[in-house]
Scaffold this motif. Structure first.
Motif, PDB file in Angstrom:
ATOM      1  N   GLY A 228       0.828  -1.195   0.000  1.00 27.35           N
ATOM      2  CA  GLY A 228       0.000   0.000   0.000  1.00 27.35           C
ATOM      3  C   GLY A 228       0.866   1.251   0.000  1.00 27.35           C
ATOM      4  O   GLY A 228       1.739   1.420  -0.844  1.00 27.35           O
ATOM      5  N   THR A 229       0.633   2.127   0.986  1.00 26.82           N
ATOM      6  CA  THR A 229       1.430   3.345   1.122  1.00 26.82           C
ATOM      7  C   THR A 229       2.446   3.252   2.258  1.00 26.82           C
ATOM      8  O   THR A 229       3.092   4.247   2.582  1.00 26.82           O
ATOM      9  N   SER A 230       2.586   2.076   2.863  1.00 24.00           N
ATOM     10  CA  SER A 230       3.465   1.911   4.025  1.00 24.00           C
ATOM     11  C   SER A 230       4.739   1.170   3.644  1.00 24.00           C
ATOM     12  O   SER A 230       4.691   0.165   2.931  1.00 24.00           O
ATOM     13  N   THR A 231       5.865   1.678   4.118  1.00 21.45           N
ATOM     14  CA  THR A 231       7.154   0.999   3.969  1.00 21.45           C
ATOM     15  C   THR A 231       7.370   0.118   5.195  1.00 21.45           C
ATOM     16  O   THR A 231       7.380   0.602   6.328  1.00 21.45           O
ATOM     17  N   LEU A 232       7.536  -1.173   4.985  1.00 21.70           N
ATOM     18  CA  LEU A 232       7.652  -2.127   6.083  1.00 21.70           C
ATOM     19  C   LEU A 232       9.079  -2.550   6.372  1.00 21.70           C
ATOM     20  O   LEU A 232       9.395  -2.954   7.490  1.00 21.70           O
ATOM     21  N   LEU A 233       9.960  -2.470   5.354  1.00 20.66           N
ATOM     22  CA  LEU A 233      11.304  -3.008   5.520  1.00 20.66           C
ATOM     23  C   LEU A 233      12.265  -2.291   4.583  1.00 20.66           C
ATOM     24  O   LEU A 233      11.907  -1.975   3.449  1.00 20.66           O
ATOM     25  N   THR A 234      13.477  -1.998   5.060  1.00 15.36           N
ATOM     26  CA  THR A 234      14.549  -1.419   4.250  1.00 15.36           C
ATOM     27  C   THR A 234      15.757  -2.342   4.335  1.00 15.36           C
ATOM     28  O   THR A 234      16.207  -2.672   5.434  1.00 15.36           O
ATOM     29  N   LEU A 235      16.266  -2.759   3.168  1.00  9.17           N
ATOM     30  CA  LEU A 235      17.390  -3.696   3.119  1.00  9.17           C
ATOM     31  C   LEU A 235      18.494  -3.132   2.234  1.00  9.17           C
ATOM     32  O   LEU A 235      18.223  -2.466   1.234  1.00  9.17           O
ATOM     33  N   THR A 236      19.763  -3.435   2.594  1.00  6.08           N
ATOM     34  CA  THR A 236      20.941  -3.062   1.809  1.00  6.08           C
ATOM     35  C   THR A 236      21.778  -4.306   1.575  1.00  6.08           C
ATOM     36  O   THR A 236      22.138  -5.009   2.533  1.00  6.08           O
ATOM     37  N   THR A 237      22.098  -4.592   0.315  1.00  3.64           N
ATOM     38  CA  THR A 237      22.873  -5.788   0.003  1.00  3.64           C
ATOM     39  C   THR A 237      24.293  -5.655   0.542  1.00  3.64           C
ATOM     40  O   THR A 237      24.909  -4.596   0.460  1.00  3.64           O
TER      41      THR A 237
ATOM     42  N   LEU B 176       8.993 -10.009   6.707  1.00 11.42           N
ATOM     43  CA  LEU B 176       7.901  -9.111   6.369  1.00 11.42           C
ATOM     44  C   LEU B 176       6.629  -9.553   7.077  1.00 11.42           C
ATOM     45  O   LEU B 176       6.208 -10.710   6.943  1.00 11.42           O
ATOM     46  N   PRO B 177       5.979  -8.671   7.836  1.00 13.38           N
ATOM     47  CA  PRO B 177       4.692  -9.043   8.435  1.00 13.38           C
ATOM     48  C   PRO B 177       3.623  -9.150   7.356  1.00 13.38           C
ATOM     49  O   PRO B 177       3.536  -8.304   6.463  1.00 13.38           O
ATOM     50  N   VAL B 178       2.818 -10.223   7.424  1.00  9.86           N
ATOM     51  CA  VAL B 178       1.762 -10.441   6.438  1.00  9.86           C
ATOM     52  C   VAL B 178       0.414 -10.404   7.146  1.00  9.86           C
ATOM     53  O   VAL B 178       0.291 -10.762   8.325  1.00  9.86           O
ATOM     54  N   SER B 179      -0.613  -9.965   6.426  1.00 10.54           N
ATOM     55  CA  SER B 179      -1.945  -9.820   7.012  1.00 10.54           C
ATOM     56  C   SER B 179      -2.952 -10.802   6.428  1.00 10.54           C
ATOM     57  O   SER B 179      -4.118 -10.789   6.813  1.00 10.54           O
ATOM     58  N   SER B 180      -2.519 -11.644   5.498  1.00 12.72           N
ATOM     59  CA  SER B 180      -3.404 -12.639   4.897  1.00 12.72           C
ATOM     60  C   SER B 180      -2.553 -13.808   4.411  1.00 12.72           C
ATOM     61  O   SER B 180      -1.329 -13.788   4.505  1.00 12.72           O
ATOM     62  N   ARG B 181      -3.235 -14.806   3.879  1.00  4.51           N
ATOM     63  CA  ARG B 181      -2.510 -15.987   3.417  1.00  4.51           C
ATOM     64  C   ARG B 181      -1.666 -15.704   2.178  1.00  4.51           C
ATOM     65  O   ARG B 181      -0.685 -16.380   1.934  1.00  4.51           O
ATOM     66  N   ARG B 182      -2.051 -14.716   1.386  1.00  2.00           N
ATOM     67  CA  ARG B 182      -1.257 -14.267   0.232  1.00  2.00           C
ATOM     68  C   ARG B 182      -1.295 -12.748   0.230  1.00  2.00           C
ATOM     69  O   ARG B 182      -2.336 -12.138  -0.006  1.00  2.00           O
ATOM     70  N   THR B 183      -0.149 -12.121   0.483  1.00  2.00           N
ATOM     71  CA  THR B 183      -0.078 -10.667   0.572  1.00  2.00           C
ATOM     72  C   THR B 183       0.846 -10.142  -0.516  1.00  2.00           C
ATOM     73  O   THR B 183       1.923 -10.679  -0.745  1.00  2.00           O
TER      74      THR B 183
ATOM     75  N   PRO C  90      12.159   1.292 -12.041  1.00  2.00           N
ATOM     76  CA  PRO C  90      10.821   0.686 -11.959  1.00  2.00           C
ATOM     77  C   PRO C  90      10.517   0.140 -10.563  1.00  2.00           C
ATOM     78  O   PRO C  90      11.421  -0.221  -9.799  1.00  2.00           O
ATOM     79  N   THR C  91       9.230   0.102 -10.210  1.00  2.48           N
ATOM     80  CA  THR C  91       8.776  -0.483  -8.957  1.00  2.48           C
ATOM     81  C   THR C  91       8.263  -1.895  -9.228  1.00  2.48           C
ATOM     82  O   THR C  91       7.326  -2.080 -10.007  1.00  2.48           O
ATOM     83  N   LYS C  92       8.875  -2.889  -8.600  1.00  2.00           N
ATOM     84  CA  LYS C  92       8.485  -4.274  -8.799  1.00  2.00           C
ATOM     85  C   LYS C  92       7.476  -4.689  -7.716  1.00  2.00           C
ATOM     86  O   LYS C  92       7.432  -4.119  -6.629  1.00  2.00           O
ATOM     87  N   THR C  93       6.667  -5.696  -8.013  1.00  2.00           N
ATOM     88  CA  THR C  93       5.735  -6.263  -7.038  1.00  2.00           C
ATOM     89  C   THR C  93       5.964  -7.768  -6.929  1.00  2.00           C
ATOM     90  O   THR C  93       6.409  -8.409  -7.881  1.00  2.00           O
ATOM     91  N   PHE C  94       5.655  -8.309  -5.748  1.00  2.00           N
ATOM     92  CA  PHE C  94       5.758  -9.748  -5.525  1.00  2.00           C
ATOM     93  C   PHE C  94       4.761 -10.145  -4.457  1.00  2.00           C
ATOM     94  O   PHE C  94       4.233  -9.304  -3.720  1.00  2.00           O
ATOM     95  N   THR C  95       4.482 -11.443  -4.359  1.00  2.00           N
ATOM     96  CA  THR C  95       3.518 -11.974  -3.397  1.00  2.00           C
ATOM     97  C   THR C  95       4.229 -12.919  -2.443  1.00  2.00           C
ATOM     98  O   THR C  95       5.070 -13.715  -2.854  1.00  2.00           O
ATOM     99  N   ALA C  96       3.875 -12.819  -1.148  1.00  2.00           N
ATOM    100  CA  ALA C  96       4.488 -13.672  -0.131  1.00  2.00           C
ATOM    101  C   ALA C  96       3.398 -14.219   0.792  1.00  2.00           C
ATOM    102  O   ALA C  96       2.370 -13.580   1.010  1.00  2.00           O
ATOM    103  N   GLY C  97       3.642 -15.432   1.331  1.00  2.00           N
ATOM    104  CA  GLY C  97       2.715 -16.073   2.252  1.00  2.00           C
ATOM    105  C   GLY C  97       3.314 -16.203   3.640  1.00  2.00           C
ATOM    106  O   GLY C  97       4.518 -16.033   3.840  1.00  2.00           O
ATOM    107  N   PRO C  98       2.484 -16.528   4.664  1.00  2.00           N
ATOM    108  CA  PRO C  98       2.973 -16.639   6.038  1.00  2.00           C
ATOM    109  C   PRO C  98       4.037 -17.729   6.185  1.00  2.00           C
ATOM    110  O   PRO C  98       3.838 -18.863   5.773  1.00  2.00           O
ATOM    111  N   GLY C  99       5.178 -17.351   6.748  1.00  2.00           N
ATOM    112  CA  GLY C  99       6.234 -18.305   7.025  1.00  2.00           C
ATOM    113  C   GLY C  99       6.952 -18.841   5.804  1.00  2.00           C
ATOM    114  O   GLY C  99       7.841 -19.676   5.944  1.00  2.00           O
ATOM    115  N   ALA C 100       6.590 -18.374   4.603  1.00  2.00           N
ATOM    116  CA  ALA C 100       7.192 -18.906   3.381  1.00  2.00           C
ATOM    117  C   ALA C 100       8.352 -18.032   2.929  1.00  2.00           C
ATOM    118  O   ALA C 100       8.276 -16.810   3.005  1.00  2.00           O
ATOM    119  N   PRO C 101       9.457 -18.636   2.425  1.00  2.00           N
ATOM    120  CA  PRO C 101      10.572 -17.844   1.906  1.00  2.00           C
ATOM    121  C   PRO C 101      10.275 -17.348   0.495  1.00  2.00           C
ATOM    122  O   PRO C 101       9.638 -18.037  -0.300  1.00  2.00           O
TER     123      PRO C 101
END
Length: 339
Positions: free
Chosen positions: A163-172, A182-189, A207-218
């Motif tokens: 959405g409009t919230s930044t949840l995590l910042t990572l640097t390689t 990442l905190p998730v609020s549903s089975r597929r977020t 570009p801004t990329k999108t991806f989907t993640a599930g609870p406890g899944a890598p």
């Protein structure tokens, strides 16, 4: 009357010739036996309270099989149980007081359990609790890669959010990768990832990329960077081997073919006429070249040269004719007879 009866009994025993002991009745009044109804009454059951628990997740779905333990103020077990198919659980007949509620299991491999909490039981009342178990966090692996070779790049910084919230910042790091949760609020977020700092020597991945993640899944997320374009530096060893030729279209500049000619003493741009017709023609050719991109000359400027050349030819022809006539005269004189 009671005393008369005692004396009569004793007289009868003596008269019978036998001596026997007969207990005498006591004149003291006897104590009444307490009845069962006089026992202290038990604490009425209406003073007991109860705890009713409803379990669900952050998406609002019921969680059956969630296990709970209830401890009294002394730390002793007061009750335990699991939620039913509707996610409900009730602990009845509890003495009023403060209890400690512990969740032992969520009943689902996708959910976490909540922290312990205090529960107050009041007389003749039901304490209702709603327990919301969060989903397990998704495990994110970030990679930054060269868009041509695919090699991992250190020093790339990205923001990840939803959405409009930044949840995590990572640097390689030095190996070109970074990880987080990442905190998730549903089975597929669905999440987005945007690079805010490019690796050294590379352009920012815009570009801004999108991806989907599930609870406890890598999940693995990769951003690609292109190398920054650089202008090639001139080679100092590369030097011109000859001087450039002046353009014939530049007015007022000497032609390269006449660079070695000695300028006239008068400083005039008009060259001195040559006595030779060939020289005059050469001068005419060199000065009458038509510059590129301009109109051709009409030839009017060459008139003085043509006149001069004609004069030279006439003079040369006249001289030759004169010499020829003189030679003929001398020849006739020598051939005449002597007188």
């Amino acid at each position: 009357m009671h005393a008369c009866l005692v004396r009569s009994a004793a007289a009868l025993a003596v008269a019978a010739g036998t001596l026997s002991w007969a207990p005498a009745a006591s004149a003291e009044p006897s104590e009444p036996t307490p009845s069962a109804s006089a026992a202290p009454a038990a604490k009425p059951a209406s003073d007991a309270g109860s705890v009713e628990i409803t379990t669900k997740d952050t998406a609002g779905d019921a969680l059956p099989g969630a296990a709970f333990l209830l401890l009294d103020s002394a730390g002793q077990e007061a009750a335990r149980g699991q939620s039913d198919a509707q996610g409900s659980l009730t602990f009845p007949d509890l003495a009023p007081g403060v209890y400690r509620l512990k969740q032992m299991a969520s009943g689902s491999p996708l959910h976490e359990i909540v922290s312990d909490q205090d529960v107050i039981v009041t007389p003749s009342a039901t304490t209702r609790l709603t327990i919301t178990d969060p989903f397990k966090a998704a495990k994110v692996l970030l990679q930054a890669k060269d868009d041509k070779t695919g090699s991992l790049l250190p020093g790339a910084t990205v923001n990840i959010g939803t959405g409009t919230s930044t949840l995590l910042t990572l640097t390689t790091g030095t190996k070109g990768a970074a990880s987080g949760e990442l905190p998730v609020s549903s089975r597929r977020t669905q999440f987005w990832v945007k690079e805010i700092k490019a690796p050294a020597g590379y352009d920012l991945y815009k570009p801004t990329k999108t991806f989907t993640a599930g609870p406890g899944a890598p999940v693995t997320v990769a951003v690609t960077n292109a190398k920054t374009a650089t202008d090639p530096k001139p080679d100092p060893s590369s030097k011109p081997t000859h001087r450039p030729t002046d353009s014939p279209s530049s007015p007022g500049k000497p032609n390269s073919g006449t660079a070695g000619a000695t300028p006239s003493a008068s400083g005039s741009d008009t060259p001195e006429p040559d006595s030779s017709p060939v020289a005059a023609t050469s001068v005419k050719d060199s000065t009458q070249k038509t510059p590129t991109g301009s109109l051709a000359h009409t030839g009017a400027d060459a008139t003085p040269w043509l006149v001069g050349g004609a004069a030279v030819l006439i003079a040369a022809g006249g001289g030759a004719l004169l010499l020829a006539r003189r030679s003929r005269t001398d020849s006739l004189t020598d051939d005449s007879p002597e007188s």
